[in-house]
Design an enzyme around this catalytic site. Structure first.
Site, short mmCIF file in Angstrom:
data_model
loop_
_atom_site.label_atom_id
_atom_site.label_comp_id
_atom_site.label_asym_id
_atom_site.label_seq_id
_atom_site.Cartn_x
_atom_site.Cartn_y
_atom_site.Cartn_z
N LYS A 239 27.32 1.08 92.94
CA LYS A 239 27.83 1.41 91.61
C LYS A 239 28.86 2.53 91.72
CE LYS A 239 26.16 2.57 86.92
NZ LYS A 239 24.98 2.90 86.08
N SER B 278 24.60 0.05 81.68
CA SER B 278 25.90 0.34 82.25
C SER B 278 26.11 -0.25 83.65
CB SER B 278 26.12 1.84 82.30
OG SER B 278 25.24 2.44 83.22
N SER C 219 20.00 1.49 82.03
CA SER C 219 21.15 0.88 82.71
C SER C 219 20.87 0.12 83.99
CB SER C 219 22.18 1.95 83.01
OG SER C 219 22.89 2.23 81.84
N1 GLN Z 1 22.80 2.17 77.13
C1 GLN Z 1 22.35 3.52 77.26
C2 GLN Z 1 23.46 4.46 76.91
O1 GLN Z 1 24.53 4.01 76.59
C3 GLN Z 1 21.84 3.77 78.65
C4 GLN Z 1 22.88 3.99 79.65
C5 GLN Z 1 22.33 4.32 80.99
O2 GLN Z 1 21.15 4.11 81.27
N2 GLN Z 1 23.19 4.89 81.82
O3 GLN Z 1 23.30 5.65 76.91
#
Ligand code: GLN
Length: 496
Positions: A78, A158, A182
């Protein structure tokens, strides 16, 4: 035989050990798959030379009889993980051109185990989002499509690039990070396995920070066994991260007996939310029945503060983000705005940040600055911290009652079409995190296991939540669930 890029880590390890394939072969197969999958926009930087060099070293190590389970396994990383001399942008324009001089601890651990770096993977900008649409590289696209449609589907976010890359067999596995879901949500959306370890299990050092008290790295893999193998290589105490746990790393794979007789599985009533899709509801009931058939004792449980988890998360995460992201000022890293005559340092900060951050990141920075500001700190941030403690206590009470794991959906619905949430209120997207953010607030481990298909043929995941630092036990329950559901569907390779 399967194409080499389609292998799981465990399968590849066994073939490597028998000398039936080489890491060089595996790596070439993945590099070819990556080349033919540019449509998916999952891989943002391909490090082909580095991959070939690392594969060669891995093959030498295997020949010398000095291999670990991860030696020679090609991985995607990532874009949030700093990899020395490789562009690391967190999918943001503000980090344009940034190549770290250092290596994140998690990737260093993986390379020390002999794994091979294929490249960097797409994600939401600074890991903020649930659809990979906030990326400066443009969205990653899921290899999955709805039956009878060729509309592009989100791989989730994400870690959308990681999920798409694993589901499309561009790599054997990938790293992800999970601040509020995410890892688990994109895994659920793509029919892959995503494990968010206990907070502190993997070092955060060298991972671009979003919300430091919630961020945790974890594996995204094709199977539960692979998650167990890869977590073993990623985890470990790190003096560079004061929140990293000084605990031994167990042999997670050895825990996979599939025997869950007598385990107590809790079904939280508060997770039965309004607007949950019918296929998710059915899947949850089926998953419950399967764990019971496997010999587990299923009990109804209550986590009464669940309804406060989303608002709490969307105060704490932006607050920490606004503080963490203050370092991007045009001086230390990446992008710097061009100034006109007469403009000074404040103009430089303002212009750089306005140009460099996308709209979702700007929204979070403003939200965070607001809840941390003098007049509102007690009303929002401090209160959210108190509610966070109550959410954590809910879980502690259930575990104290002897519950070994909690079964819940990973997401309230299957993946949606790209653009479907574009016009919506941003809160619409935030609501998608309803089943995942609770764990991050409580620091607990959770895993999403593919468990079925929606009425339109898209993957759905079930989530298991475990006791802190008991990933081995959690992985074993996930393994039993994986065996019981027998999910084996793959996306058609329409992009090649
Ligand atoms: N969807 C969540 C956010 O936008 C989680 C994102 C994540 O886990 N990095 O904050």
């Amino acid at each position: 035989m399967m194409a080499l890029n389609e292998l799981t880590i465990a399968q590849a390890r066994d073939l490597l050990a028998k000398g039936e394939v080489t890491s060089a072969d595996l790596t070439e197969a993945c590099l070819t798959a990556i080349e033919s999958a540019t449509t998916l926009n999952a891989v943002t930087t391909v490090t082909a030379d580095k991959a070939r060099e690392m594969a060669k070293a891995a093959d030498a190590r295997i020949s010398a009889g000095d291999a670990t389970a991860m030696t020679g396994i090609p991985l995607g990383i990532k874009d949030l993980f700093a990899v020395e001399d490789v562009p690391t942008q967190a999918a943001s324009n503000i980090l344009g051109g940034f190549k770290p001089r250092y290596e994140s601890t998690v990737t260093r651990n993986l390379w020390a185990s002999g794994a091979v770096m294929l490249g960097k993977l797409n994600m939401d900008e600074f890991a903020m989002g649930s659809s990979n649409e906030s990326s400066a590289y443009g969205p990653a696209i899921s290899p999955w499509r709805e039956d009878g449609s060729d509309a592009a589907i989100t791989p989730g976010g994400s870690s959308g690039g990681s999920a798409a890359a694993v589901a499309a067999d561009l790599c054997l596995a990938a790293t992800g990070t999970d601040t509020g879901g995410s890892i688990r949500q994109p895994a659920a959306f793509t029919g892959t396995v995503g494990l968010k370890p206990t907070y502190g299990r993997c070092s955060r050092w060298g991972i671009v920070a979003f919300a430091s008290s919630l961020d945790q790295a974890g594996p995204m893999t094709k199977t539960v066994r692979d998650a167990a193998i890869m977590l073993g290589a990623m985890a470990g105490h790190d003096p560079m991260d004061s929140t990293s746990a000084d605990l031994p790393v167990p042999d997670f794979e050895a825990a996979l007996t599939g025997d869950i007789r007598g385990k107590k599985i809790g079904i939280p009533r508060e997770y039965r939310v309004e607007g949950m899709s019918a296929s998710v509801d059915t899947l949850w009931a089926e998953g419950t029945a399967k764990l019971r058939d496997a010999g587990a004792e299923v009990v109804d449980i209550s986590l009464p503060h669940t309804k406060h988890a989303l608002p709490t998360y969307y105060i704490i995460a932006p607050a920490e983000a606004s503080s963490n992201l203050s370092r991007y000022d045009g001086v230390k890293y990446g992008h710097r705005a061009t100034l006109s005559a007469g403009e000074g340092i404040n103009d430089m900060y303002e212009k750089t940040r306005a140009e460099g951050f996308g709209p979702e990141v700007q929204r979070r920075v403003m939200l965070g600055a607001y809840v941390l500001s003098a007049g509102y700190y007690d009303a929002y941030y401090k209160k959210a911290q108190r509610v966070r403690a109550l959410i954590k206590q809910d879980f502690e009470a259930v575990f104290a009652d002897g519950v070994d794991a909690i079964l819940a959906p990973a997401t309230p619905s299957p993946a949606w079409q790209l653009g479907a949430m574009k016009s919506a209120d941003p809160v619409e997207m935030y609501l998608q995190d309803v089943f995942t953010v609770t764990l991050n607030l409580a620091g607990l481990p959770g895993i999403s296991v593919p468990a079925g298909l929606s009425s339109k043929g898209l993957p759905l995941g079930l989530q298991l939540i475990g006791r802190p630092f008991e990933e081995a036990d959690l992985l074993n329950t996930a393994y039993a669930l994986e065996q019981a559901t027998g999910f084996s569907a793959k996306a058609d390779k329409w992009w090649t």
